[in-house]
Design a protein around this motif. Structure first.
Motif, PDB file in Angstrom:
ATOM      1  N   VAL A 123       0.854  -1.189   0.000  1.00 15.36           N
ATOM      2  CA  VAL A 123       0.000   0.000   0.000  1.00 15.36           C
ATOM      3  C   VAL A 123       0.889   1.237   0.000  1.00 15.36           C
ATOM      4  O   VAL A 123       1.883   1.294   0.728  1.00 15.36           O
ATOM      5  CB  VAL A 123      -0.924   0.003   1.246  1.00 15.36           C
ATOM      6  CG1 VAL A 123      -1.783   1.253   1.288  1.00 15.36           C
ATOM      7  CG2 VAL A 123      -1.797  -1.248   1.281  1.00 15.36           C
ATOM      8  N   ASN A 124       0.513   2.222  -0.807  1.00 10.95           N
ATOM      9  CA  ASN A 124       1.256   3.490  -0.881  1.00 10.95           C
ATOM     10  C   ASN A 124       2.750   3.282  -1.109  1.00 10.95           C
ATOM     11  O   ASN A 124       3.591   3.911  -0.454  1.00 10.95           O
ATOM     12  CB  ASN A 124       1.024   4.329   0.384  1.00 10.95           C
ATOM     13  CG  ASN A 124      -0.420   4.723   0.559  1.00 10.95           C
ATOM     14  OD1 ASN A 124      -1.125   4.971  -0.416  1.00 10.95           O
ATOM     15  ND2 ASN A 124      -0.878   4.744   1.798  1.00 10.95           N
ATOM     16  N   ASP A 125       3.077   2.379  -2.037  1.00  9.49           N
ATOM     17  CA  ASP A 125       4.465   2.080  -2.386  1.00  9.49           C
ATOM     18  C   ASP A 125       5.284   1.568  -1.197  1.00  9.49           C
ATOM     19  O   ASP A 125       6.493   1.788  -1.122  1.00  9.49           O
ATOM     20  CB  ASP A 125       5.152   3.287  -3.021  1.00  9.49           C
ATOM     21  CG  ASP A 125       4.881   3.373  -4.526  1.00  9.49           C
ATOM     22  OD1 ASP A 125       4.201   2.481  -5.059  1.00  9.49           O
ATOM     23  OD2 ASP A 125       5.361   4.326  -5.154  1.00  9.49           O
ATOM     24  N   GLN A 126       4.632   0.878  -0.276  1.00  8.19           N
ATOM     25  CA  GLN A 126       5.297   0.289   0.886  1.00  8.19           C
ATOM     26  C   GLN A 126       4.936  -1.192   0.962  1.00  8.19           C
ATOM     27  O   GLN A 126       3.756  -1.547   0.931  1.00  8.19           O
ATOM     28  CB  GLN A 126       4.827   0.961   2.191  1.00  8.19           C
ATOM     29  CG  GLN A 126       5.020   2.452   2.246  1.00  8.19           C
ATOM     30  CD  GLN A 126       6.383   2.843   2.734  1.00  8.19           C
ATOM     31  OE1 GLN A 126       6.971   2.186   3.565  1.00  8.19           O
ATOM     32  NE2 GLN A 126       6.905   3.932   2.205  1.00  8.19           N
ATOM     33  N   LEU A 127       5.961  -2.052   1.060  1.00  5.00           N
ATOM     34  CA  LEU A 127       5.739  -3.478   1.277  1.00  5.00           C
ATOM     35  C   LEU A 127       5.736  -3.718   2.777  1.00  5.00           C
ATOM     36  O   LEU A 127       6.625  -3.222   3.470  1.00  5.00           O
ATOM     37  CB  LEU A 127       6.887  -4.314   0.724  1.00  5.00           C
ATOM     38  CG  LEU A 127       7.164  -4.434  -0.751  1.00  5.00           C
ATOM     39  CD1 LEU A 127       7.828  -3.212  -1.295  1.00  5.00           C
ATOM     40  CD2 LEU A 127       8.016  -5.646  -0.976  1.00  5.00           C
ATOM     41  N   THR A 128       4.789  -4.461   3.265  1.00  4.51           N
ATOM     42  CA  THR A 128       4.806  -4.878   4.663  1.00  4.51           C
ATOM     43  C   THR A 128       5.019  -6.378   4.677  1.00  4.51           C
ATOM     44  O   THR A 128       4.195  -7.136   4.148  1.00  4.51           O
ATOM     45  CB  THR A 128       3.504  -4.508   5.389  1.00  4.51           C
ATOM     46  OG1 THR A 128       3.323  -3.097   5.309  1.00  4.51           O
ATOM     47  CG2 THR A 128       3.567  -4.932   6.854  1.00  4.51           C
ATOM     48  N   LEU A 129       6.164  -6.783   5.245  1.00  2.00           N
ATOM     49  CA  LEU A 129       6.513  -8.199   5.345  1.00  2.00           C
ATOM     50  C   LEU A 129       6.378  -8.658   6.778  1.00  2.00           C
ATOM     51  O   LEU A 129       6.755  -7.932   7.703  1.00  2.00           O
ATOM     52  CB  LEU A 129       7.966  -8.440   4.933  1.00  2.00           C
ATOM     53  CG  LEU A 129       8.360  -8.352   3.485  1.00  2.00           C
ATOM     54  CD1 LEU A 129       9.841  -8.698   3.338  1.00  2.00           C
ATOM     55  CD2 LEU A 129       7.547  -9.286   2.642  1.00  2.00           C
ATOM     56  N   GLU A 130       5.859  -9.865   6.945  1.00  2.05           N
ATOM     57  CA  GLU A 130       5.863 -10.490   8.257  1.00  2.05           C
ATOM     58  C   GLU A 130       6.989 -11.507   8.237  1.00  2.05           C
ATOM     59  O   GLU A 130       6.963 -12.449   7.441  1.00  2.05           O
ATOM     60  CB  GLU A 130       4.520 -11.162   8.533  1.00  2.05           C
ATOM     61  CG  GLU A 130       4.410 -11.683   9.950  1.00  2.05           C
ATOM     62  CD  GLU A 130       3.019 -12.175  10.256  1.00  2.05           C
ATOM     63  OE1 GLU A 130       2.158 -11.344  10.609  1.00  2.05           O
ATOM     64  OE2 GLU A 130       2.792 -13.388  10.098  1.00  2.05           O
ATOM     65  N   ILE A 131       8.001 -11.273   9.074  1.00  7.28           N
ATOM     66  CA  ILE A 131       9.181 -12.138   9.081  1.00  7.28           C
ATOM     67  C   ILE A 131       9.340 -12.800  10.442  1.00  7.28           C
ATOM     68  O   ILE A 131       8.849 -12.296  11.448  1.00  7.28           O
ATOM     69  CB  ILE A 131      10.459 -11.359   8.708  1.00  7.28           C
ATOM     70  CG1 ILE A 131      10.764 -10.270   9.738  1.00  7.28           C
ATOM     71  CG2 ILE A 131      10.348 -10.753   7.325  1.00  7.28           C
ATOM     72  CD1 ILE A 131      12.105  -9.622   9.575  1.00  7.28           C
ATOM     73  N   LYS A 132      10.037 -13.918  10.438  1.00  3.49           N
ATOM     74  CA  LYS A 132      10.336 -14.611  11.690  1.00  3.49           C
ATOM     75  C   LYS A 132      11.788 -14.353  12.060  1.00  3.49           C
ATOM     76  O   LYS A 132      12.682 -14.477  11.233  1.00  3.49           O
ATOM     77  CB  LYS A 132      10.102 -16.109  11.554  1.00  3.49           C
ATOM     78  CG  LYS A 132       8.654 -16.458  11.495  1.00  3.49           C
ATOM     79  CD  LYS A 132       8.421 -17.913  11.767  1.00  3.49           C
ATOM     80  CE  LYS A 132       6.923 -18.126  11.756  1.00  3.49           C
ATOM     81  NZ  LYS A 132       6.520 -19.359  12.308  1.00  3.49           N
ATOM     82  N   VAL A 133      11.995 -13.986  13.311  1.00  2.00           N
ATOM     83  CA  VAL A 133      13.327 -13.813  13.859  1.00  2.00           C
ATOM     84  C   VAL A 133      13.386 -14.740  15.066  1.00  2.00           C
ATOM     85  O   VAL A 133      12.771 -14.466  16.091  1.00  2.00           O
ATOM     86  CB  VAL A 133      13.583 -12.345  14.273  1.00  2.00           C
ATOM     87  CG1 VAL A 133      14.983 -12.187  14.836  1.00  2.00           C
ATOM     88  CG2 VAL A 133      13.354 -11.401  13.103  1.00  2.00           C
ATOM     89  N   ILE A 142       9.008  -1.863   4.001  1.00  3.65           N
ATOM     90  CA  ILE A 142      10.083  -1.572   3.053  1.00  3.65           C
ATOM     91  C   ILE A 142       9.534  -0.678   1.946  1.00  3.65           C
ATOM     92  O   ILE A 142       8.596  -1.066   1.248  1.00  3.65           O
ATOM     93  CB  ILE A 142      10.637  -2.880   2.434  1.00  3.65           C
ATOM     94  CG1 ILE A 142      11.128  -3.824   3.537  1.00  3.65           C
ATOM     95  CG2 ILE A 142      11.735  -2.568   1.424  1.00  3.65           C
ATOM     96  CD1 ILE A 142      11.462  -5.229   3.044  1.00  3.65           C
ATOM     97  N   PRO A 143      10.096   0.514   1.771  1.00  4.21           N
ATOM     98  CA  PRO A 143       9.677   1.359   0.653  1.00  4.21           C
ATOM     99  C   PRO A 143      10.028   0.695  -0.686  1.00  4.21           C
ATOM    100  O   PRO A 143      11.118   0.147  -0.847  1.00  4.21           O
ATOM    101  CB  PRO A 143      10.482   2.654   0.848  1.00  4.21           C
ATOM    102  CG  PRO A 143      10.927   2.624   2.278  1.00  4.21           C
ATOM    103  CD  PRO A 143      11.089   1.172   2.616  1.00  4.21           C
TER     104      PRO A 143
END
Length: 156
Positions: A123-133, A142-143
């Motif tokens: 959305v709005n040129d932004q990636l939202t990732l769900e990551i495991k740490v 991430i833009p």
């Protein structure tokens, strides 16, 4: 020279691919050993088959022979982008929301430049990732302009 060949090939291939109700995913022009390869990746909902690739190859080969834009000898390869399909365009990120992907950035975000995770949204040129740490799950934003490369990833 390579960028010019890629751009020209995209320009020639796009209408051919669209006429066949396919999507032009990517074009590469690379030298491997002594040989040059012009690789064109196409896709469609449900995936492409050998006949789709063959039809694109025949039409594209005719048009490339007619225009003759590439000086050196090369091999034309038309294929599916495969299970680790590149994500290059904004539309790719929108289409593959919910998928497990790999992203490499031009500069560190939260101290890292490489991420594997589920693409929650674009959305709005932004990636939202769900990551495991380790045992924790977190979200990273991430833009789009900071994405160096990205592709679908196979999760084991």
């Amino acid at each position: 020279m390579s960028k010019k060949i890629i751009s020209l090939t995209e320009e020639i291939a796009q209408p051919i691919v669209e006429d066949m109700n396919l999507e032009l995913v990517d074009v590469e022009f690379v030298k491997e050993g002594k040989n040059h390869f012009l690789r064109v990746y196409v896709d469609k909902e449900g995936g492409v088959d050998i006949e789709d690739c063959e039809r694109v190859s025949e039409k594209l080969s005719e048009e490339l022979d007619h225009r003759d834009p590439i000086e050196q000898a090369y091999f034309l390869e038309v294929s599916s982008p495969g299970v680790e399909r590149k994500l290059k365009k904004r539309e790719d990120f929108e289409r593959f929301e919910g998928s497990y992907i790999y992203v490499k950035t031009y500069e560190p975000i939260d101290g890292d430049k490489e991420f594997f995770g589920d693409l929650k949204e674009f959305v709005n040129d932004q990636l939202t990732l769900e990551i495991k740490v380790k045992t924790q799950t977190k979200q990273v934003t991430i833009p789009y302009e900071k994405v160096a490369n990205a592709h679908l990833a196979v999760q084991f």
